[in-house]
Design a protein around this motif. Sequence first.
Motif, PDB file in Angstrom:
ATOM      1  N   UNK A 303      11.425 -15.295  19.086  1.00 22.97           N
ATOM      2  CA  UNK A 303      11.085 -16.805  17.900  1.00 22.97           C
ATOM      3  C   UNK A 303      10.366 -17.873  18.922  1.00 22.97           C
ATOM      4  N   UNK A 304       9.140 -18.124  18.402  1.00 19.95           N
ATOM      5  CA  UNK A 304       8.284 -18.987  19.253  1.00 19.95           C
ATOM      6  C   UNK A 304       7.216 -20.223  18.012  1.00 19.95           C
ATOM      7  N   UNK A 305       6.539 -20.962  18.454  1.00 18.58           N
ATOM      8  CA  UNK A 305       6.261 -21.905  17.426  1.00 18.58           C
ATOM      9  C   UNK A 305       5.241 -23.420  18.403  1.00 18.58           C
ATOM     10  N   UNK A 306       4.017 -23.411  18.075  1.00 22.52           N
ATOM     11  CA  UNK A 306       2.964 -23.968  18.090  1.00 22.52           C
ATOM     12  C   UNK A 306       3.306 -25.391  19.092  1.00 22.52           C
ATOM     13  N   UNK A 310      -3.195 -34.312  21.768  1.00 24.94           N
ATOM     14  CA  UNK A 310      -2.951 -35.753  21.131  1.00 24.94           C
ATOM     15  C   UNK A 310      -3.889 -35.914  20.783  1.00 24.94           C
ATOM     16  N   UNK A 311      -4.577 -35.022  20.205  1.00 26.30           N
ATOM     17  CA  UNK A 311      -5.878 -34.790  18.550  1.00 26.30           C
ATOM     18  C   UNK A 311      -5.148 -33.709  17.722  1.00 26.30           C
ATOM     19  N   UNK A 312      -3.935 -32.824  17.779  1.00 29.29           N
ATOM     20  CA  UNK A 312      -3.758 -32.069  16.811  1.00 29.29           C
ATOM     21  C   UNK A 312      -3.959 -30.996  16.582  1.00 29.29           C
ATOM     22  N   UNK A 313      -4.648 -30.166  18.223  1.00 33.12           N
ATOM     23  CA  UNK A 313      -5.193 -28.924  18.485  1.00 33.12           C
ATOM     24  C   UNK A 313      -4.272 -28.384  19.080  1.00 33.12           C
ATOM     25  N   UNK A 314      -4.234 -26.908  18.479  1.00 33.23           N
ATOM     26  CA  UNK A 314      -2.371 -26.112  19.330  1.00 33.23           C
ATOM     27  C   UNK A 314      -3.274 -26.053  20.496  1.00 33.23           C
ATOM     28  N   UNK A 315      -2.539 -26.209  21.905  1.00 31.41           N
ATOM     29  CA  UNK A 315      -2.912 -25.824  23.402  1.00 31.41           C
ATOM     30  C   UNK A 315      -2.013 -24.883  23.696  1.00 31.41           C
ATOM     31  N   UNK A 316      -1.060 -24.337  22.966  1.00 29.04           N
ATOM     32  CA  UNK A 316       0.164 -23.810  23.577  1.00 29.04           C
ATOM     33  C   UNK A 316       1.235 -22.961  23.230  1.00 29.04           C
ATOM     34  N   UNK A 317       1.225 -22.024  23.162  1.00 29.62           N
ATOM     35  CA  UNK A 317       3.175 -21.122  21.725  1.00 29.62           C
ATOM     36  C   UNK A 317       4.513 -21.742  23.032  1.00 29.62           C
ATOM     37  N   UNK A 318       5.479 -22.025  22.368  1.00 29.37           N
ATOM     38  CA  UNK A 318       7.069 -22.123  23.391  1.00 29.37           C
ATOM     39  C   UNK A 318       7.907 -21.315  22.594  1.00 29.37           C
ATOM     40  N   UNK A 319       9.030 -20.538  23.220  1.00 31.17           N
ATOM     41  CA  UNK A 319       9.207 -19.562  22.654  1.00 31.17           C
ATOM     42  C   UNK A 319      10.583 -19.264  23.122  1.00 31.17           C
ATOM     43  N   UNK A 320      11.424 -18.210  22.758  1.00 30.91           N
ATOM     44  CA  UNK A 320      12.993 -17.429  23.927  1.00 30.91           C
ATOM     45  C   UNK A 320      12.408 -15.912  22.710  1.00 30.91           C
ATOM     46  N   UNK A 321      13.047 -15.057  23.927  1.00 35.57           N
ATOM     47  CA  UNK A 321      13.071 -13.645  23.334  1.00 35.57           C
ATOM     48  C   UNK A 321      14.534 -12.954  23.194  1.00 35.57           C
ATOM     49  N   UNK A 322      14.923 -12.413  22.533  1.00 35.96           N
ATOM     50  CA  UNK A 322      16.632 -11.693  22.334  1.00 35.96           C
ATOM     51  C   UNK A 322      17.082 -10.759  21.938  1.00 35.96           C
ATOM     52  N   UNK A 323      17.546  -9.957  21.856  1.00 29.20           N
ATOM     53  CA  UNK A 323      18.598  -9.369  20.920  1.00 29.20           C
ATOM     54  C   UNK A 323      18.431  -9.559  19.670  1.00 29.20           C
ATOM     55  N   UNK A 324      17.928  -8.699  18.809  1.00 31.16           N
ATOM     56  CA  UNK A 324      17.592  -8.661  17.193  1.00 31.16           C
ATOM     57  C   UNK A 324      18.776  -8.862  16.547  1.00 31.16           C
ATOM     58  N   UNK A 325      20.249  -9.538  17.508  1.00 30.98           N
ATOM     59  CA  UNK A 325      21.268 -10.200  16.369  1.00 30.98           C
ATOM     60  C   UNK A 325      21.319 -11.477  16.997  1.00 30.98           C
ATOM     61  N   UNK A 326      20.171 -12.240  17.410  1.00 25.72           N
ATOM     62  CA  UNK A 326      20.878 -13.697  17.724  1.00 25.72           C
ATOM     63  C   UNK A 326      21.034 -14.503  16.815  1.00 25.72           C
ATOM     64  N   UNK A 327      21.283 -15.299  16.441  1.00 26.10           N
ATOM     65  CA  UNK A 327      21.790 -16.922  16.048  1.00 26.10           C
ATOM     66  C   UNK A 327      20.115 -17.411  14.960  1.00 26.10           C
ATOM     67  N   UNK A 328      19.312 -16.314  14.342  1.00 26.61           N
ATOM     68  CA  UNK A 328      18.335 -16.945  13.997  1.00 26.61           C
ATOM     69  C   UNK A 328      18.481 -18.624  13.750  1.00 26.61           C
ATOM     70  N   UNK A 329      19.550 -18.762  13.012  1.00 27.45           N
ATOM     71  CA  UNK A 329      19.744 -19.914  12.112  1.00 27.45           C
ATOM     72  C   UNK A 329      19.683 -21.136  12.684  1.00 27.45           C
ATOM     73  N   UNK A 330      20.129 -20.668  14.283  1.00 25.85           N
ATOM     74  CA  UNK A 330      20.905 -21.752  15.434  1.00 25.85           C
ATOM     75  C   UNK A 330      19.904 -22.176  16.568  1.00 25.85           C
TER      76      UNK A 330
END
Length: 347
Positions: A303-306, A310-330
Amino acid sequence: MATTPISDMDDRTRDVFRIVVESYIDSGAPVGSRTISKTSDLNLSPASIRNVMQDLEEIGLLAAPHTSAGRMPTEQGLRLFVDGMMQVAELSQEERAAIETQLNGNGPIEDALAAATTALSGLSACAGVVMVPNREPKLKQCSFVRLSDRQILAVLVGEDGSVENRLIETDAPLPISALEEAGNFITGRFAGRNLSEAFSAMGEEIARERAAIDSASADLVARGIATWSKDSAARPVLIVRGQANLLDNEAVADLERVRQLLGELEEMQEIASLLDSAREARSTRIFIGAENNLFSLSGSSVIAAPYRDGQGRVVGVIGVIGPTRLNYGRVVPMVDFTARSLTRLLG
């Protein structure tokens, strides 16, 4: 295999499918028809539930790991659930505070990113990962130092006080005067610009000043800036935290999958490429199992998000890695909130 849309399912099928997926996400274990009959308010017999589960298995949304076991969602089923049925939870005030607290301070951005990734990993019980923005300091000064007849050390000093070195191999010995001339040329023409801007303008600048700089110095200028630019582009900086979270109780029963995943986490370049594919997303992206080649063997989800500057440019991405059964809604709102918090920090 074509997947039946959620809208095409009748209420009974949709309810059974939802209960199976939510139970699997909660426990990590297949769920049987008798369990659903006893613990849900569907008012259906085990036989009726079993028939619905069989139908869902035939269209590829559920699977039975063993003949006598209950059913669990397939990756295709998880995707259908995430896209069409998942209820996204609200973060608690404590969870928001745990993330925001890590982003307060005046230290280097890398420290804030590492702290935020640690917090996200702890809250989600997954491995947290962040792609650090490529920082290109504006040039203040450049110089070249001869180490040997065919080795030159290029030294770049940024306006922010950073210093970077690159080793350049030459085809023939260069005189000290050529090194000084090349350093003075880069400092004089490109001071105040970042490396990508300097690289773009380099050819035109050298052509315009060809008479004022000898060929040896011109070659050193071109190779020096090219080395910096290419090296910077080829070195994604990743921070990974919380790999130990992948060793939960359910994972112990499937150590081979965990070993595979931990091995995949060592492939930093591949992880960077995967995260990079989320840069164009407006918000959070979810990769389930074989939907990405890197984690297809271990059956893991990302699950990842950019996040933006300050100029609105995408500079990186942060997220998590886990099993397919992770609690997506949370976990999805956790990743989204962390990305938005980073954007505010860099604004």
